[in-house]
Design a protein around this motif. Structure first.
Motif, PDB file in Angstrom:
ATOM      1  N   PHE A 207       1.035  -1.371   0.148  1.00 48.13           N
ATOM      2  CA  PHE A 207      -0.175  -0.011   0.581  1.00 48.13           C
ATOM      3  C   PHE A 207       1.068   1.203   0.143  1.00 48.13           C
ATOM      4  CE2 PHE A 207      -0.611   3.302   2.511  1.00 48.13           C
ATOM      5  CZ  PHE A 207      -2.758   4.143   2.379  1.00 48.13           C
ATOM      6  N   THR A 208       2.118   1.393   0.812  1.00 52.38           N
ATOM      7  CA  THR A 208       2.650   2.388   1.221  1.00 52.38           C
ATOM      8  C   THR A 208       4.077   2.775  -0.334  1.00 52.38           C
ATOM      9  OG1 THR A 208       4.510   1.795   1.977  1.00 52.38           O
ATOM     10  CG2 THR A 208       3.332   2.220   3.461  1.00 52.38           C
ATOM     11  N   HIS A 209       4.094   1.730  -1.188  1.00 51.30           N
ATOM     12  CA  HIS A 209       4.945   2.123  -2.266  1.00 51.30           C
ATOM     13  C   HIS A 209       3.157   2.580  -3.625  1.00 51.30           C
ATOM     14  CE1 HIS A 209       7.229  -2.465  -1.665  1.00 51.30           C
ATOM     15  NE2 HIS A 209       7.849  -0.747  -0.513  1.00 51.30           N
ATOM     16  N   ALA A 210       2.176   1.959  -3.490  1.00 52.17           N
ATOM     17  CA  ALA A 210       1.463   2.827  -4.283  1.00 52.17           C
ATOM     18  C   ALA A 210       1.375   4.195  -3.790  1.00 52.17           C
ATOM     19  CB  ALA A 210      -0.163   1.594  -4.298  1.00 52.17           C
ATOM     20  N   PHE A 211       0.473   4.401  -2.709  1.00 58.50           N
ATOM     21  CA  PHE A 211       0.487   5.629  -1.814  1.00 58.50           C
ATOM     22  C   PHE A 211       1.405   6.540  -2.070  1.00 58.50           C
ATOM     23  CE2 PHE A 211       0.208   8.322   1.555  1.00 58.50           C
ATOM     24  CZ  PHE A 211      -1.108   9.382   1.467  1.00 58.50           C
ATOM     25  N   GLU A 212       3.220   6.554  -1.782  1.00 55.79           N
ATOM     26  CA  GLU A 212       3.871   7.392  -1.730  1.00 55.79           C
ATOM     27  C   GLU A 212       4.373   7.578  -3.215  1.00 55.79           C
ATOM     28  OE1 GLU A 212       7.287   6.429   1.033  1.00 55.79           O
ATOM     29  OE2 GLU A 212       5.807   5.232   1.926  1.00 55.79           O
ATOM     30  N   SER A 213       4.158   6.652  -3.060  1.00 54.79           N
ATOM     31  CA  SER A 213       4.604   7.546  -5.453  1.00 54.79           C
ATOM     32  C   SER A 213       3.744   8.437  -5.515  1.00 54.79           C
ATOM     33  CB  SER A 213       4.817   5.450  -6.204  1.00 54.79           C
ATOM     34  OG  SER A 213       3.966   5.343  -6.464  1.00 54.79           O
ATOM     35  N   TYR A 214       2.255   7.728  -5.361  1.00 54.61           N
ATOM     36  CA  TYR A 214       1.233   8.738  -6.500  1.00 54.61           C
ATOM     37  C   TYR A 214       1.502  10.448  -5.882  1.00 54.61           C
ATOM     38  CZ  TYR A 214      -3.642  10.047  -7.035  1.00 54.61           C
ATOM     39  OH  TYR A 214      -4.265  10.539  -7.789  1.00 54.61           O
ATOM     40  N   LEU A 215       2.247  10.298  -4.516  1.00 53.85           N
ATOM     41  CA  LEU A 215       2.325  11.814  -4.105  1.00 53.85           C
ATOM     42  C   LEU A 215       3.489  12.054  -4.784  1.00 53.85           C
ATOM     43  CD1 LEU A 215       2.183  11.422  -0.646  1.00 53.85           C
ATOM     44  CD2 LEU A 215       0.387  11.923  -1.753  1.00 53.85           C
ATOM     45  N   GLY A 216       3.939  12.520  -5.127  1.00 56.99           N
ATOM     46  CA  GLY A 216       5.185  12.845  -5.904  1.00 56.99           C
ATOM     47  C   GLY A 216       5.292  13.221  -7.570  1.00 56.99           C
ATOM     48  N   ASP A 310      -5.187  17.883  -3.067  1.00 56.41           N
ATOM     49  CA  ASP A 310      -6.033  17.118  -4.418  1.00 56.41           C
ATOM     50  C   ASP A 310      -6.053  15.725  -5.173  1.00 56.41           C
ATOM     51  OD1 ASP A 310      -7.316  19.664  -5.061  1.00 56.41           O
ATOM     52  OD2 ASP A 310      -5.751  19.990  -6.534  1.00 56.41           O
ATOM     53  N   LYS A 311      -4.970  15.201  -3.974  1.00 57.29           N
ATOM     54  CA  LYS A 311      -4.188  14.099  -4.423  1.00 57.29           C
ATOM     55  C   LYS A 311      -5.556  12.885  -3.053  1.00 57.29           C
ATOM     56  CE  LYS A 311      -0.718  13.801  -7.124  1.00 57.29           C
ATOM     57  NZ  LYS A 311       1.399  13.071  -7.153  1.00 57.29           N
ATOM     58  N   PHE A 312      -5.417  13.595  -2.399  1.00 59.99           N
ATOM     59  CA  PHE A 312      -5.789  13.200  -1.112  1.00 59.99           C
ATOM     60  C   PHE A 312      -7.608  12.402  -1.001  1.00 59.99           C
ATOM     61  CE2 PHE A 312      -2.470  12.805   1.176  1.00 59.99           C
ATOM     62  CZ  PHE A 312      -2.458  11.908   2.435  1.00 59.99           C
ATOM     63  N   GLU A 313      -7.753  13.997  -1.795  1.00 61.71           N
ATOM     64  CA  GLU A 313      -9.612  13.716  -2.179  1.00 61.71           C
ATOM     65  C   GLU A 313      -8.990  12.648  -3.396  1.00 61.71           C
ATOM     66  OE1 GLU A 313     -10.605  18.251  -1.030  1.00 61.71           O
ATOM     67  OE2 GLU A 313     -10.669  18.091  -3.390  1.00 61.71           O
ATOM     68  N   THR A 314      -8.849  12.742  -4.561  1.00 63.29           N
ATOM     69  CA  THR A 314      -8.821  11.865  -6.049  1.00 63.29           C
ATOM     70  C   THR A 314      -8.393  10.346  -5.405  1.00 63.29           C
ATOM     71  OG1 THR A 314      -7.594  13.539  -6.510  1.00 63.29           O
ATOM     72  CG2 THR A 314      -7.943  11.083  -7.756  1.00 63.29           C
ATOM     73  N   ILE A 315      -8.154   9.823  -4.148  1.00 60.95           N
ATOM     74  CA  ILE A 315      -8.126   8.706  -3.962  1.00 60.95           C
ATOM     75  C   ILE A 315      -9.012   8.048  -3.539  1.00 60.95           C
ATOM     76  CG2 ILE A 315      -6.630   6.984  -2.312  1.00 60.95           C
ATOM     77  CD1 ILE A 315      -4.192   8.671  -2.440  1.00 60.95           C
ATOM     78  N   ALA A 316     -10.154   9.186  -2.754  1.00 65.69           N
ATOM     79  CA  ALA A 316     -11.082   9.047  -1.916  1.00 65.69           C
ATOM     80  C   ALA A 316     -11.885   9.218  -2.493  1.00 65.69           C
ATOM     81  CB  ALA A 316     -11.450  10.326  -0.759  1.00 65.69           C
ATOM     82  N   ASN A 317     -11.601   9.741  -3.336  1.00 67.81           N
ATOM     83  CA  ASN A 317     -13.438   9.187  -4.539  1.00 67.81           C
ATOM     84  C   ASN A 317     -13.393   7.747  -4.787  1.00 67.81           C
ATOM     85  OD1 ASN A 317     -15.460  10.464  -6.147  1.00 67.81           O
ATOM     86  ND2 ASN A 317     -14.259  10.297  -8.217  1.00 67.81           N
ATOM     87  N   TYR A 318     -11.906   7.587  -5.694  1.00 67.50           N
ATOM     88  CA  TYR A 318     -11.555   6.532  -6.454  1.00 67.50           C
ATOM     89  C   TYR A 318     -12.241   4.987  -5.405  1.00 67.50           C
ATOM     90  CZ  TYR A 318      -8.995   2.968  -9.277  1.00 67.50           C
ATOM     91  OH  TYR A 318      -8.471   1.723  -9.903  1.00 67.50           O
ATOM     92  N   LEU A 319     -11.476   5.428  -4.379  1.00 66.84           N
ATOM     93  CA  LEU A 319     -12.409   4.311  -3.130  1.00 66.84           C
ATOM     94  C   LEU A 319     -13.912   4.221  -2.828  1.00 66.84           C
ATOM     95  CD1 LEU A 319      -9.311   4.490  -0.545  1.00 66.84           C
ATOM     96  CD2 LEU A 319      -9.999   2.667  -2.120  1.00 66.84           C
ATOM     97  N   GLY A 320     -14.425   5.443  -3.674  1.00 65.42           N
ATOM     98  CA  GLY A 320     -16.017   5.902  -2.817  1.00 65.42           C
ATOM     99  C   GLY A 320     -16.524   5.880  -2.197  1.00 65.42           C
ATOM    100  N   LEU A 321     -14.884   6.941  -1.678  1.00 67.11           N
ATOM    101  CA  LEU A 321     -15.070   7.821  -0.135  1.00 67.11           C
ATOM    102  C   LEU A 321     -16.303   9.349  -0.490  1.00 67.11           C
ATOM    103  CD1 LEU A 321     -12.161   6.074   1.672  1.00 67.11           C
ATOM    104  CD2 LEU A 321     -14.157   5.206   1.566  1.00 67.11           C
ATOM    105  N   GLU A 322     -16.167   9.688   1.254  1.00 65.04           N
ATOM    106  CA  GLU A 322     -16.755  10.949   0.667  1.00 65.04           C
ATOM    107  C   GLU A 322     -15.234  11.359   0.209  1.00 65.04           C
ATOM    108  OE1 GLU A 322     -18.357  15.236   3.159  1.00 65.04           O
ATOM    109  OE2 GLU A 322     -17.548  12.889   4.388  1.00 65.04           O
ATOM    110  N   LYS A 323     -15.740  12.616  -0.891  1.00 64.98           N
ATOM    111  CA  LYS A 323     -14.729  13.134  -1.321  1.00 64.98           C
ATOM    112  C   LYS A 323     -13.587  14.582  -0.631  1.00 64.98           C
ATOM    113  CE  LYS A 323     -12.886  14.847  -6.112  1.00 64.98           C
ATOM    114  NZ  LYS A 323     -13.196  15.658  -7.196  1.00 64.98           N
ATOM    115  N   LYS A 324     -12.952  14.112   0.772  1.00 62.68           N
ATOM    116  CA  LYS A 324     -12.354  14.869   1.560  1.00 62.68           C
ATOM    117  C   LYS A 324     -10.879  14.128   1.965  1.00 62.68           C
ATOM    118  CE  LYS A 324     -16.386  17.279   3.006  1.00 62.68           C
ATOM    119  NZ  LYS A 324     -16.926  17.744   4.873  1.00 62.68           N
TER     120      LYS A 324
END
Length: 385
Positions: A207-216, A310-324
């Motif tokens: 998970f951290t590999h996917a997430f941290e590389s997405y942030l860069g 923006d990236k946190f919101e995009t991930i939240a939306n992708y997961l079907g969560l509230e876009k926050k």
């Protein structure tokens, strides 16, 4: 998403899916007739897997030698011994069979191999210190093949390998394109017996590999989509795999998440948690890498959510969560709680002397001098909640 300019590279041939271990007998002969298998103890929990692999190699007339002394957080001394054994037996290629520590060891044995069996560590540390630099291949290096038995490190498709300097209590990462395996077999059937605690730690590492590389800042249309897919796969399947460890469906999902997260990491790099985790792991070598990450992640997320909104919101939306941003943070904290990784600090029992060593580590100042205090605070509050 930036589609106008980006780099993407992944040279490893991936052989993925249940039962794919059998393909080894078609792949291995391309690299020679003498193989060094790098592994955990030959008579340990994976003894049946090692025997099966040895029979596959023998069936195509490949002679097998073993270096089966790999420990969690592999050491300089261990790599030295592996290269000496490879040189003594004049092997043609290296085969790593295991999880992250085995893969890192096998990679370094292959890259740093010399026919005289002696490693020039000074040159290695000097030359192989940047993940995205091109350094020409060493003529003496050996081909490296990988067979993964865990889902988390992504090492089967990255150009990195970590080694521990026990004398100086440091974990050092080396980078080179020849640390990519020539071919990697990812067979989820080999992961059905992984214990819960290892499943949790390695799954969170993915998970951290996917997430941290997405942030860069080195993302591409390819890695962004792969990161999002990997994040979702881990969040949805890691708790299920812990509850139903013999489910090939959940193991396959995690194996794929790990693989694509490794591809993202090799192209995008990591963020603050990885060097912080390596500081902890270098000083407290008993703690698995994924658990060191679990220690620092809550404080890191609370810091980063205000920077990468923006990236946190995009991930939240992708997961079907509230876009926050907070919705995604809460989901990760929930994952840590469900998998018991939230108890990592308590289980580690880091003593005061170790805490002082961690908080006085020079990397806390040198990692990003402009944010020195912030980085120190993340570490301090992570180990002193």
């Amino acid at each position: 998403m930036n589609t106008s300019s980006f780099n993407f590279f992944t040279p490893t041939k991936l052989i993925f899916g249940p039962g794919k271990l059998n393909d080894l007998k078609e792949i291995a002969p391309n690299y020679g007739q003498k193989c060094l298998i790098v592994s955990r103890p030959k008579k340990g929990s994976l003894k049946n897997t090692y025997l099966r692999i040895e029979k596959l190699l023998n069936s195509v007339d490949i002679e097998v030698f073993y270096f089966d002394e790999i420990v969690p957080n592999p050491t300089l001394e261990g790599i030295n011994k592996g290269v000496a054994i490879a040189a003594e037996n004049k092997v043609d290629f290296i085969l790593g069979v295991g999880g992250g520590s085995v893969m890192d060891s096998a990679k370094l044995i292959a890259l740093l191999y010399e026919s005289k069996g002696v490693i020039d560590w000074k040159a290695a540390f000097s030359n192989y210190d940047h993940p995205f630099s091109f350094i020409k291949s060493k003529p003496s290096s050996l081909p490296f093949l990988a067979v993964s038995t865990t889902s988390g490190t992504g090492s089967q498709c990255t150009q990195a390998a970590v080694v521990s300097d026990t004398k100086n209590k440091e974990k050092i990462t080396l980078f080179h394109l020849d640390l990519f395996p020539k071919a990697a077999i990812i067979d989820p059937e080999l992961m059905l017996t992984v214990p819960d605690r290892v499943t949790a730690a390695t799954g969170f590492d993915a998970f951290t590999h996917a997430f941290e590389s997405y942030l860069g800042g080195r993302t591409s249309p390819l890695t962004e989509q792969l990161s999002l897919q990997s994040i979702k796969l881990v969040i949805e399947n890691l708790p299920k795999a812990i509850n139903e460890p013999n489910s090939i469906e959940y193991r396959t999902s995690l194996a794929w998440a790990d693989t694509i997260a490794g591809i993202c990491l090799s192209n995008g790099g990591a963020d603050i948690p990885h060097p912080l985790g390596e500081i902890i792991g270098g000083i407290c070598q008993r703690i698995p890498h994924g658990e060191t990450l679990a220690m620092v992640y809550p404080k890191f997320l609370n810091y980063k959510k205000n920077i990468a909104i923006d990236k946190f919101e995009t991930i939240a939306n992708y997961l079907g969560l509230e876009k926050k941003p907070e919705a995604f943070v809460n989901k990760v904290i929930e994952l840590l709680n469900i998998t018991s990784l939230s108890e990592s600090l308590e289980k580690a029992e880091i003593n005061d002397l170790e805490k002082n060593e961690i908080l006085s580590h020079p990397l806390l100042k040198n990692l990003d001098p402009k944010n020195e205090q912030t980085i120190f605070d993340i570490m301090n509050h992570s180990i002193n909640p």
